[in-house]
Scaffold this motif. Sequence first.
Motif, PDB file in Angstrom:
ATOM      1  N   GLN A  10       4.246   8.271  -7.288  1.00 50.86           N
ATOM      2  CA  GLN A  10       5.379   7.478  -7.722  1.00 50.86           C
ATOM      3  C   GLN A  10       6.301   7.190  -6.545  1.00 50.86           C
ATOM      4  OE1 GLN A  10       7.954   9.453 -10.471  1.00 50.86           O
ATOM      5  NE2 GLN A  10       8.511   7.543 -11.468  1.00 50.86           N
ATOM      6  N   GLY A  11       6.603   5.924  -6.325  1.00 50.49           N
ATOM      7  CA  GLY A  11       7.546   5.539  -5.291  1.00 50.49           C
ATOM      8  C   GLY A  11       6.955   5.398  -3.902  1.00 50.49           C
ATOM      9  N   GLN A  12       5.652   5.539  -3.750  1.00 48.65           N
ATOM     10  CA  GLN A  12       5.049   5.390  -2.432  1.00 48.65           C
ATOM     11  C   GLN A  12       4.760   3.922  -2.150  1.00 48.65           C
ATOM     12  OE1 GLN A  12       1.610   7.841  -2.137  1.00 48.65           O
ATOM     13  NE2 GLN A  12       2.784   9.649  -1.611  1.00 48.65           N
ATOM     14  N   ALA A  13       4.832   3.563  -0.890  1.00 49.91           N
ATOM     15  CA  ALA A  13       4.585   2.193  -0.497  1.00 49.91           C
ATOM     16  C   ALA A  13       3.086   1.916  -0.467  1.00 49.91           C
ATOM     17  CB  ALA A  13       5.184   1.934   0.882  1.00 49.91           C
ATOM     18  N   THR A  14       2.732   0.701  -0.785  1.00 52.82           N
ATOM     19  CA  THR A  14       1.335   0.290  -0.708  1.00 52.82           C
ATOM     20  C   THR A  14       1.011  -0.057   0.738  1.00 52.82           C
ATOM     21  OG1 THR A  14       1.886  -2.019  -1.124  1.00 52.82           O
ATOM     22  CG2 THR A  14       1.433  -0.636  -3.051  1.00 52.82           C
ATOM     23  N   PRO A  15      -0.267  -0.113   1.088  1.00 47.63           N
ATOM     24  CA  PRO A  15      -0.615  -0.467   2.475  1.00 47.63           C
ATOM     25  C   PRO A  15      -0.067  -1.829   2.894  1.00 47.63           C
ATOM     26  CG  PRO A  15      -2.506   0.475   1.372  1.00 47.63           C
ATOM     27  CD  PRO A  15      -1.430   0.317   0.340  1.00 47.63           C
ATOM     28  N   ARG A  16       0.005  -2.768   1.962  1.00 48.78           N
ATOM     29  CA  ARG A  16       0.529  -4.091   2.303  1.00 48.78           C
ATOM     30  C   ARG A  16       2.024  -4.006   2.621  1.00 48.78           C
ATOM     31  NH1 ARG A  16      -1.532  -9.005  -0.988  1.00 48.78           N
ATOM     32  NH2 ARG A  16      -3.257  -8.501   0.367  1.00 48.78           N
ATOM     33  N   GLN A  17       2.760  -3.170   1.878  1.00 49.68           N
ATOM     34  CA  GLN A  17       4.178  -2.991   2.161  1.00 49.68           C
ATOM     35  C   GLN A  17       4.367  -2.314   3.509  1.00 49.68           C
ATOM     36  OE1 GLN A  17       5.309  -0.758  -1.277  1.00 49.68           O
ATOM     37  NE2 GLN A  17       6.083  -2.535  -2.378  1.00 49.68           N
ATOM     38  N   ASP A  18       3.501  -1.358   3.829  1.00 52.89           N
ATOM     39  CA  ASP A  18       3.574  -0.691   5.128  1.00 52.89           C
ATOM     40  C   ASP A  18       3.336  -1.679   6.255  1.00 52.89           C
ATOM     41  OD1 ASP A  18       4.120   1.734   3.959  1.00 52.89           O
ATOM     42  OD2 ASP A  18       2.042   2.443   4.035  1.00 52.89           O
ATOM     43  N   GLN A  19       2.388  -2.585   6.080  1.00 51.42           N
ATOM     44  CA  GLN A  19       2.106  -3.583   7.105  1.00 51.42           C
ATOM     45  C   GLN A  19       3.283  -4.525   7.279  1.00 51.42           C
ATOM     46  OE1 GLN A  19      -1.543  -5.401   5.834  1.00 51.42           O
ATOM     47  NE2 GLN A  19      -2.821  -3.783   6.685  1.00 51.42           N
ATOM     48  N   ALA A  20       3.914  -4.913   6.177  1.00 49.62           N
ATOM     49  CA  ALA A  20       5.073  -5.804   6.259  1.00 49.62           C
ATOM     50  C   ALA A  20       6.227  -5.112   6.974  1.00 49.62           C
ATOM     51  CB  ALA A  20       5.493  -6.249   4.864  1.00 49.62           C
ATOM     52  N   GLU A  21       6.445  -3.833   6.659  1.00 46.12           N
ATOM     53  CA  GLU A  21       7.528  -3.099   7.315  1.00 46.12           C
ATOM     54  C   GLU A  21       7.219  -2.908   8.800  1.00 46.12           C
ATOM     55  OE1 GLU A  21       9.756   1.197   7.056  1.00 46.12           O
ATOM     56  OE2 GLU A  21       8.979   0.314   5.212  1.00 46.12           O
TER      57      GLU A  21
END
Length: 84
Positions: free
Chosen positions: A34-45
């Motif tokens: 719960q609340g962890q970022a997805t790999p796509r969100q990590d790439q965007a960040e």
Amino acid sequence: MLSTKSLFACTLLIPLLGVAIPAQAQERKQPQTQGQATPRQDQAETAKRTKCFEEANAAAAKVTSSAVGSDAYHECAMREGIRP
């Protein structure tokens, strides 16, 4: 000196603690989904951070002070909505 009952209790208690403590530590180490970022969100960040580092390096190259680069990075991070 220790009584026989105390000695017997210690011989049972110590191995039980040795088994229980690592089991509790393992439960805490497992990540919560719960609340962890997805790999796509990590790439965007990561892309946003890269952009901010490039801006900070460009600002620091213009002036010899590293404070200017740090300020530029923090401003960019706030503008992009990421934690500096």
